[in-house]
Design a protein around this motif. Structure first.
Motif, PDB file in Angstrom:
ATOM      1  N   GLU A   6      21.318  22.038  40.570  1.00 27.16           N
ATOM      2  CA  GLU A   6      20.317  22.036  40.895  1.00 27.16           C
ATOM      3  C   GLU A   6      19.397  20.693  41.464  1.00 27.16           C
ATOM      4  OE1 GLU A   6      19.546  21.846  36.566  1.00 27.16           O
ATOM      5  OE2 GLU A   6      20.027  23.600  36.089  1.00 27.16           O
ATOM      6  N   SER A   7      20.420  19.926  42.182  1.00 27.43           N
ATOM      7  CA  SER A   7      19.982  18.638  43.018  1.00 27.43           C
ATOM      8  C   SER A   7      18.599  19.485  44.614  1.00 27.43           C
ATOM      9  CB  SER A   7      21.078  17.742  44.070  1.00 27.43           C
ATOM     10  OG  SER A   7      21.405  18.995  44.624  1.00 27.43           O
ATOM     11  N   ARG A   8      18.978  18.215  45.469  1.00 28.55           N
ATOM     12  CA  ARG A   8      17.755  19.633  46.266  1.00 28.55           C
ATOM     13  C   ARG A   8      18.753  20.341  46.829  1.00 28.55           C
ATOM     14  NH1 ARG A   8      14.877  16.167  50.817  1.00 28.55           N
ATOM     15  NH2 ARG A   8      13.140  16.908  51.567  1.00 28.55           N
ATOM     16  N   LYS A   9      19.807  19.849  47.205  1.00 29.20           N
ATOM     17  CA  LYS A   9      20.597  20.179  48.091  1.00 29.20           C
ATOM     18  C   LYS A   9      20.999  21.468  47.971  1.00 29.20           C
ATOM     19  CE  LYS A   9      24.243  17.210  47.840  1.00 29.20           C
ATOM     20  NZ  LYS A   9      23.545  15.812  46.672  1.00 29.20           N
ATOM     21  N   GLY A  10      21.257  22.107  45.737  1.00 29.36           N
ATOM     22  CA  GLY A  10      21.199  22.929  45.495  1.00 29.36           C
ATOM     23  C   GLY A  10      20.209  24.123  45.608  1.00 29.36           C
ATOM     24  N   ALA A  56      28.133  13.775  35.598  1.00 28.54           N
ATOM     25  CA  ALA A  56      27.899  15.037  35.447  1.00 28.54           C
ATOM     26  C   ALA A  56      27.221  15.861  35.178  1.00 28.54           C
ATOM     27  CB  ALA A  56      29.088  15.789  36.364  1.00 28.54           C
ATOM     28  N   TRP A  57      26.896  14.855  33.716  1.00 26.95           N
ATOM     29  CA  TRP A  57      26.435  15.399  32.833  1.00 26.95           C
ATOM     30  C   TRP A  57      25.402  14.397  32.534  1.00 26.95           C
ATOM     31  CZ3 TRP A  57      26.865  19.772  29.419  1.00 26.95           C
ATOM     32  CH2 TRP A  57      28.046  20.597  29.733  1.00 26.95           C
ATOM     33  N   ALA A  58      25.452  13.438  32.298  1.00 28.23           N
ATOM     34  CA  ALA A  58      23.571  12.676  32.404  1.00 28.23           C
ATOM     35  C   ALA A  58      22.613  12.584  33.872  1.00 28.23           C
ATOM     36  CB  ALA A  58      24.444  11.351  32.477  1.00 28.23           C
ATOM     37  N   SER A  59      23.836  13.041  34.661  1.00 18.66           N
ATOM     38  CA  SER A  59      22.271  12.292  35.668  1.00 18.66           C
ATOM     39  C   SER A  59      21.305  13.407  36.026  1.00 18.66           C
ATOM     40  CB  SER A  59      22.880  12.671  36.948  1.00 18.66           C
ATOM     41  OG  SER A  59      22.484  11.917  38.140  1.00 18.66           O
ATOM     42  N   ARG A  77      16.364   2.410  35.340  1.00 21.76           N
ATOM     43  CA  ARG A  77      17.824   2.269  35.432  1.00 21.76           C
ATOM     44  C   ARG A  77      18.301   3.023  34.328  1.00 21.76           C
ATOM     45  NH1 ARG A  77      22.506   3.780  38.601  1.00 21.76           N
ATOM     46  NH2 ARG A  77      23.760   2.897  38.089  1.00 21.76           N
ATOM     47  N   PHE A  78      17.460   2.414  33.097  1.00 19.65           N
ATOM     48  CA  PHE A  78      17.505   2.253  30.958  1.00 19.65           C
ATOM     49  C   PHE A  78      18.216   3.810  30.930  1.00 19.65           C
ATOM     50  CE2 PHE A  78      16.579   3.370  27.148  1.00 19.65           C
ATOM     51  CZ  PHE A  78      17.569   1.915  26.614  1.00 19.65           C
ATOM     52  N   ASP A  79      17.048   4.990  32.014  1.00 19.57           N
ATOM     53  CA  ASP A  79      16.786   6.102  31.694  1.00 19.57           C
ATOM     54  C   ASP A  79      18.428   6.360  31.894  1.00 19.57           C
ATOM     55  OD1 ASP A  79      14.278   5.945  31.429  1.00 19.57           O
ATOM     56  OD2 ASP A  79      13.771   6.795  33.189  1.00 19.57           O
ATOM     57  N   LEU A  80      18.960   6.602  32.965  1.00 21.61           N
ATOM     58  CA  LEU A  80      20.646   6.983  33.478  1.00 21.61           C
ATOM     59  C   LEU A  80      21.342   6.319  32.183  1.00 21.61           C
ATOM     60  CD1 LEU A  80      21.826   8.514  35.308  1.00 21.61           C
ATOM     61  CD2 LEU A  80      22.605   6.649  36.859  1.00 21.61           C
ATOM     62  N   TRP A 137      26.740  22.242  37.643  1.00 20.06           N
ATOM     63  CA  TRP A 137      27.377  21.646  38.078  1.00 20.06           C
ATOM     64  C   TRP A 137      28.553  22.335  38.759  1.00 20.06           C
ATOM     65  CZ3 TRP A 137      32.007  19.689  40.037  1.00 20.06           C
ATOM     66  CH2 TRP A 137      32.074  17.952  40.622  1.00 20.06           C
ATOM     67  N   GLY A 138      29.440  22.076  40.103  1.00 21.60           N
ATOM     68  CA  GLY A 138      30.300  22.438  40.647  1.00 21.60           C
ATOM     69  C   GLY A 138      30.129  23.005  42.313  1.00 21.60           C
TER      70      GLY A 138
END
Length: 206
Positions: free
Chosen positions: A72-76, A127-130, A139-142, A164-165
């Motif tokens: 779900e990233s920009r590249k994805g 991978a779950w958090a981001s 930064r606190f959000d992450l 993620w994969g």
């Protein structure tokens, strides 16, 4: 293939580009520190607008070149809109470069599971958090999300998130570039033959 028709790269014969890539990649792992596996990944959206970033090569064979990311990233998102991409390795200590182009597909779930299981636990939780490529207020959000998933999984196994994969770039064009004096560089271009699935080799002007 008889000897006189065998493609020559330097002093070695390589009928397929993966053999030569393996030689160069092993040289890079010995001399290019750190990150000999770093490569530029260029993608484009449905409108052809390009975007490039550095990712890490996590495996290659005659099926193609594999990297992992958040789907779900920009590249994805761009690969979902436009499944063609390009890779570029630049090993400055070797004065060599490899350019790779082709279609991209997702690797199967079992292969992604196996790689995810080999990652450090902190990377698995990351991978779950981001929520990759999405805005955050600070930064606190992450850090908060890392803490949430750390508590959720406790000391148990961290499963691979569905978002993620891996992706595999299946090349149809691979160029090997090496530095030459007076800009008289050496360029060897492999292109995949669409009919017999073999490779054609050409020398290019620098």
């Amino acid at each position: 293939m008889d000897e006189k028709n065998t493609p020559k790269i330097g002093h070695e014969a390589h009928a397929v580009p993966f053999d030569l890539f393996d030689v160069w990649f092993n040289e890079a792992k010995n001399k290019e520190k750190p990150y000999p596996d770093a490569m530029t990944l260029a993608t484009a959206d449905a409108n052809g607008r390009p975007s490039a970033r550095i990712v890490l090569l996590k495996g290659f064979d005659e099926r193609g070149f594999v990297f992992y990311t958040n789907y779900e990233s920009r590249k994805g998102d761009q690969l979902a809109e436009n499944s063609f991409a390009a890779l570029c390795f630049h090993w400055k200590s070797l004065e060599k470069c490899v350019r790779i182009e082709g279609a991209v597909t997702r690797v199967d779930g079992a292969e992604s599971d196996e790689y995810f299981a080999s990652r450090p636990r902190g990377s698995q939780l990351g991978a779950w958090a981001s929520i990759q490529s999405r805005p955050m207020s600070g930064r606190f959000d992450l850090e908060k999300r890392v803490a949430e998933f750390t508590a959720k999984f406790g000391l148990g196994k961290v499963p691979r998130p569905e978002h993620w994969g891996g992706f595999r770039l299946i090349p149809d064009r691979i160029e090997f570039w090496s530095e030459g004096k007076f800009r008289l560089h050496d360029r060897q271009l492999y292109t995949r033959d669409a009919e017999d699935k073999g490779w054609n080799l050409q020398k290019l002007f620098p």
